[in-house]
Every structure is written in C-alpha cells, then in structure tokens.
Design a protein around this motif. Structure first.
Motif, PDB file in Angstrom:
ATOM      1  N   GLY A  32       0.799  -1.216   0.000  1.00  0.00           N
ATOM      2  CA  GLY A  32       0.000   0.000   0.000  1.00  0.00           C
ATOM      3  C   GLY A  32       0.831   1.264   0.000  1.00  0.00           C
ATOM      4  N   ALA A  33       2.061   1.182   0.521  1.00  0.00           N
ATOM      5  CA  ALA A  33       2.923   2.370   0.580  1.00  0.00           C
ATOM      6  C   ALA A  33       3.345   2.843  -0.806  1.00  0.00           C
ATOM      7  N   MET A  34       3.218   1.994  -1.823  1.00  0.00           N
ATOM      8  CA  MET A  34       3.564   2.404  -3.191  1.00  0.00           C
ATOM      9  C   MET A  34       2.425   3.184  -3.856  1.00  0.00           C
ATOM     10  N   ALA A  35       1.301   3.338  -3.172  1.00  0.00           N
ATOM     11  CA  ALA A  35       0.116   3.956  -3.762  1.00  0.00           C
ATOM     12  C   ALA A  35       0.064   5.463  -3.526  1.00  0.00           C
ATOM     13  N   ILE A  36      -0.742   6.120  -4.326  1.00  0.00           N
ATOM     14  CA  ILE A  36      -1.101   7.501  -4.070  1.00  0.00           C
ATOM     15  C   ILE A  36      -1.851   7.541  -2.738  1.00  0.00           C
ATOM     16  N   SER A  37      -1.586   8.546  -1.936  1.00  0.00           N
ATOM     17  CA  SER A  37      -2.229   8.643  -0.633  1.00  0.00           C
ATOM     18  C   SER A  37      -3.749   8.548  -0.772  1.00  0.00           C
ATOM     19  N   GLY A  38      -4.345   7.656   0.009  1.00  0.00           N
ATOM     20  CA  GLY A  38      -5.787   7.455  -0.032  1.00  0.00           C
ATOM     21  C   GLY A  38      -6.229   6.373  -0.994  1.00  0.00           C
ATOM     22  N   GLN A  39      -5.301   5.850  -1.802  1.00  0.00           N
ATOM     23  CA  GLN A  39      -5.664   4.825  -2.787  1.00  0.00           C
ATOM     24  C   GLN A  39      -4.942   3.501  -2.519  1.00  0.00           C
ATOM     25  N   GLU A  40      -4.551   3.288  -1.261  1.00  0.00           N
ATOM     26  CA  GLU A  40      -3.818   2.081  -0.899  1.00  0.00           C
ATOM     27  C   GLU A  40      -4.614   0.810  -1.210  1.00  0.00           C
ATOM     28  N   GLN A  41      -5.886   0.803  -0.844  1.00  0.00           N
ATOM     29  CA  GLN A  41      -6.677  -0.403  -1.054  1.00  0.00           C
ATOM     30  C   GLN A  41      -6.938  -0.658  -2.535  1.00  0.00           C
ATOM     31  N   GLN A  42      -7.128   0.414  -3.312  1.00  0.00           N
ATOM     32  CA  GLN A  42      -7.289   0.230  -4.767  1.00  0.00           C
ATOM     33  C   GLN A  42      -6.064  -0.447  -5.362  1.00  0.00           C
ATOM     34  N   LEU A  43      -4.883  -0.065  -4.864  1.00  0.00           N
ATOM     35  CA  LEU A  43      -3.667  -0.686  -5.387  1.00  0.00           C
ATOM     36  C   LEU A  43      -3.574  -2.142  -4.944  1.00  0.00           C
ATOM     37  N   ARG A  44      -3.905  -2.415  -3.679  1.00  0.00           N
ATOM     38  CA  ARG A  44      -3.867  -3.803  -3.219  1.00  0.00           C
ATOM     39  C   ARG A  44      -4.854  -4.677  -3.982  1.00  0.00           C
ATOM     40  N   ASN A  45      -5.962  -4.101  -4.416  1.00  0.00           N
ATOM     41  CA  ASN A  45      -6.945  -4.860  -5.192  1.00  0.00           C
ATOM     42  C   ASN A  45      -6.458  -5.208  -6.595  1.00  0.00           C
ATOM     43  N   ALA A  46      -5.367  -4.596  -7.009  1.00  0.00           N
ATOM     44  CA  ALA A  46      -4.852  -4.836  -8.365  1.00  0.00           C
ATOM     45  C   ALA A  46      -4.238  -6.214  -8.513  1.00  0.00           C
ATOM     46  N   GLY A  47      -3.885  -6.853  -7.394  1.00  0.00           N
ATOM     47  CA  GLY A  47      -3.283  -8.183  -7.471  1.00  0.00           C
ATOM     48  C   GLY A  47      -1.818  -8.119  -7.832  1.00  0.00           C
ATOM     49  N   VAL A  48      -1.424  -8.851  -8.871  1.00  0.00           N
ATOM     50  CA  VAL A  48      -0.023  -8.898  -9.285  1.00  0.00           C
ATOM     51  C   VAL A  48       0.335  -7.611 -10.034  1.00  0.00           C
ATOM     52  N   LEU A  49       1.437  -7.001  -9.633  1.00  0.00           N
ATOM     53  CA  LEU A  49       1.907  -5.772 -10.278  1.00  0.00           C
ATOM     54  C   LEU A  49       3.292  -5.970 -10.866  1.00  0.00           C
ATOM     55  N   GLN A  50       3.573  -5.218 -11.918  1.00  0.00           N
ATOM     56  CA  GLN A  50       4.942  -5.082 -12.390  1.00  0.00           C
ATOM     57  C   GLN A  50       5.518  -3.837 -11.728  1.00  0.00           C
ATOM     58  N   ILE A  51       6.627  -3.978 -11.034  1.00  0.00           N
ATOM     59  CA  ILE A  51       7.240  -2.866 -10.310  1.00  0.00           C
ATOM     60  C   ILE A  51       8.690  -2.700 -10.746  1.00  0.00           C
ATOM     61  N   GLU A  52       9.334  -1.704 -10.178  1.00  0.00           N
ATOM     62  CA  GLU A  52      10.767  -1.487 -10.373  1.00  0.00           C
ATOM     63  C   GLU A  52      11.442  -1.535  -9.011  1.00  0.00           C
ATOM     64  N   TYR A  53      12.679  -1.992  -8.994  1.00  0.00           N
ATOM     65  CA  TYR A  53      13.389  -2.138  -7.719  1.00  0.00           C
ATOM     66  C   TYR A  53      14.874  -1.868  -7.906  1.00  0.00           C
ATOM     67  N   GLN A  54      15.531  -1.543  -6.804  1.00  0.00           N
ATOM     68  CA  GLN A  54      16.990  -1.475  -6.775  1.00  0.00           C
ATOM     69  C   GLN A  54      17.461  -1.759  -5.352  1.00  0.00           C
ATOM     70  N   ARG A  55      18.608  -2.377  -5.252  1.00  0.00           N
ATOM     71  CA  ARG A  55      19.207  -2.637  -3.939  1.00  0.00           C
ATOM     72  C   ARG A  55      19.768  -1.329  -3.395  1.00  0.00           C
ATOM     73  N   VAL A  56      19.571  -1.089  -2.096  1.00  0.00           N
ATOM     74  CA  VAL A  56      20.066   0.126  -1.457  1.00  0.00           C
ATOM     75  C   VAL A  56      20.675  -0.223  -0.103  1.00  0.00           C
ATOM     76  N   ASP A  57      21.365   0.744   0.472  1.00  0.00           N
ATOM     77  CA  ASP A  57      21.922   0.559   1.815  1.00  0.00           C
ATOM     78  C   ASP A  57      20.804   0.404   2.835  1.00  0.00           C
ATOM     79  N   CYS A  58      20.988  -0.524   3.759  1.00  0.00           N
ATOM     80  CA  CYS A  58      20.146  -0.546   4.957  1.00  0.00           C
ATOM     81  C   CYS A  58      20.695   0.523   5.901  1.00  0.00           C
ATOM     82  N   ASN A  59      19.806   1.270   6.501  1.00  0.00           N
ATOM     83  CA  ASN A  59      20.232   2.355   7.384  1.00  0.00           C
ATOM     84  C   ASN A  59      19.334   2.370   8.615  1.00  0.00           C
TER      85      ASN A  59
END
Length: 302
Positions: A169-196
């Motif tokens: 849900g944190a990847m969603a526009i504020s207030g649209q978290e549940q709409q995004l979760r209802n989408a099911g499988v998503l194609q996303i982008e990722y990168q490894r970063v430092d843990c801090n």
C-alpha cells in the motif's frame, strides 16, 4: 584485370597525396586516445592502492547496485502482497526475525523474496527500494523494504517481491492504498540500497536451544548493501588469533557445535560479501542465557 588496373592507377596518382594527411591525423588521434586511456587507468590504480584493497572492493560492489542494465538505477520485478492489508505479512517468516518485523526499525515495511532475493537465507536483512507506475493508483515514488521471509513459489518472474500489505500500500497515491492492493499482481521497479538504522547496531538473539556445547544466534540490523558471507566465534579461553567458523543454520540464524564447553564472554566476527569485517568484541557476556538478546556496538560502514 580492368579493376586491378584502375586500382593501380588510383594508388599511383594524386589520390595518395590527399590520403597521407588523413592517415597522419588518424594515427595521431589513435595515439592520443591510447595515451588518455593509459593515464586514466594508471590514476585509478594509484587511487585504489591509496584507498586500500577493502575500500576498492566495497566501492565496486556499491556501484554495481547503482547501475543496472537500463542505466536508471532500477530493474523490473513482479510484486504481490500477503497477510493483512495493513499488517507485516506474517510474524517471523523464513529469516527468523519473529514479531520484530512489525516493530521499529522494520515497522512492517518488509517483503518475502523469491529465490533470487532470498538467496537461501543470505538475502535476509537486505534492503531494496520498490516503486510502481503500472497502475492508476501507483504514486511512482520509491519506498524501502527489507527481506524478512521467503516466497519459494514466486518464480513466475526472475525477481519477485511478496510484500506485506503495509509495504504494498505504501507504493500507492495517498488514499488509494486499497485500490492498489486490489490490483493483485503488479509489475514494479526495484533497486538494492543501503540498509540504514540510525542509532541501532547489530543485534544478536541467542537461540532458545543454545548451551555451552551448542551456540546458535539470530543476527539482525546489519547496515550497508551486502550480505553476510561468514561469521566466526571466539570464546575467552581461545588465543587472540583463534576463531572458529560458524555455519548458517537457516535464514539469518548461525550456529556452532563445540566439543568443549564455550567459555564466555564470546566475540563474533562478521564478514560481508564485499569483504568488510566487523568484530563484536565480548558481545555475548559470561553467564549468557539462551533466548536473550545482546546488542553490539558495531555495524557495517558500507
């Protein structure tokens, strides 16, 4: 024969006078390029020696995470979510962190990883930025998650994140978290970063089954962007240079079987996959107890 005569004529004629200056310019350019390359390579070699071998290795691996094939810093992956809509996936999972996944500093921003992320447990504790743009409810802004669990069946893509409901849900526009979760499988982008983890050093949670002849511990909150390659243990009865290698038991849990009783305090030496070494000196005190948690004063600086 006619073509050979024409070619010979061109070589013997004024054409050669025009070609010579161009050939000279070409040779000069090639030598200049070679000289610049030699100077650049030589300077890099000098800087690496000045910085030291360990720094050179760490810098190389950090740049590798920052420059994926598409040149933007991010690569493609699949994403799903599990657990409650606003939960932490599941307590614990295959890394062994238990209910710590729902508390700070993890704060439910966690993910189970497919095989390429979980890495048979070596990926436990690694941090990634993830973002989505493929759905109308995606914000396009990256959020950071930690690998705390395994998604063994997530093999439909080469890289797959099975995020907690909170992280998805944190990847969603504020207030649209549940709409995004209802989408099911998503194609996303990722990168490894430092843990801090500001103000938090590496923590060792001694396994409940540990005793003087068998020591097992969970390792948490390693900073940096590499994995733990090895852990060695030294008890107080050993000489200064004698370290005994531990074995990865499962997830983020490491263990040592000992023929003789271990004498506390115990020190632990951790080596990252980029070669950085930190030593938690006497981190497990004399009279240590199984099930207890001990905080070190060290962390990786990658």
């Amino acid at each position: 024969m006619v073509r050979q005569e024409q070619h010979q004529h061109r070589m013997d004629g004024p054409w050669i006078l025009e070609a010579v200056p161009l050939m000279v310019v070409g040779l000069i350019t090639a030598h200049v390029v070679a000289l610049v390359y030699w100077i650049y390579s030589d300077n890099n070699t000098v800087n690496d020696h000045v910085a030291g071998e360990e720094v050179k290795s760490t810098s190389f691996h950090k740049s590798r995470f920052r420059i994926p094939a598409n040149g933007s810093g991010f690569s493609s992956a699949g994403a799903t979510w599990y657990g409650g809509p606003n939960g932490a996936g599941s307590d614990g999972g295959a890394c062994g962190y238990g209910n710590a996944v729902g508390r700070s500093p993890f704060s439910s921003m966690i993910s189970a990883g497919g095989p390429s992320l979980f890495k048979s447990g070596k990926g436990c504790g690694s941090c990634y930025q993830v973002k989505c743009t493929a759905h109308s409810s995606c914000s396009g802004k990256p959020v950071t998650v930690v690998i705390t669990d395994e998604c063994a069946g997530c093999v439909s893509e080469s890289t797959h994140f099975d995020l907690s409901g909170t992280a998805f849900g944190a990847m969603a526009i504020s207030g649209q978290e549940q709409q995004l979760r209802n989408a099911g499988v998503l194609q996303i982008e990722y990168q490894r970063v430092d843990c801090n983890y500001p103000g938090t050093n590496i923590v060792f949670k001694v396994d409940a089954g540990s005793n003087p002849h068998y020591f097992s511990t969970l390792v948490e909150y390693e900073e940096g962007n590499s994995d733990i390659a090895s852990i060695d243990l030294q008890d107080s009865s050993a000489s200064a240079n004698y370290w005994r290698p531990m074995q990865q038991l499962w997830g983020a849990v490491w263990k040592l079987d000992s023929d003789s009783a271990l004498t506390g305090p115990l020190s632990l030496r951790l080596k990252s996959s980029t070669g950085e070494i930190v030593v938690a000196l006497n981190v497990i005190p004399a009279g240590w107890g199984s099930g207890a948690t001990y905080r070190s004063t060290v962390n990786f600086n990658e």
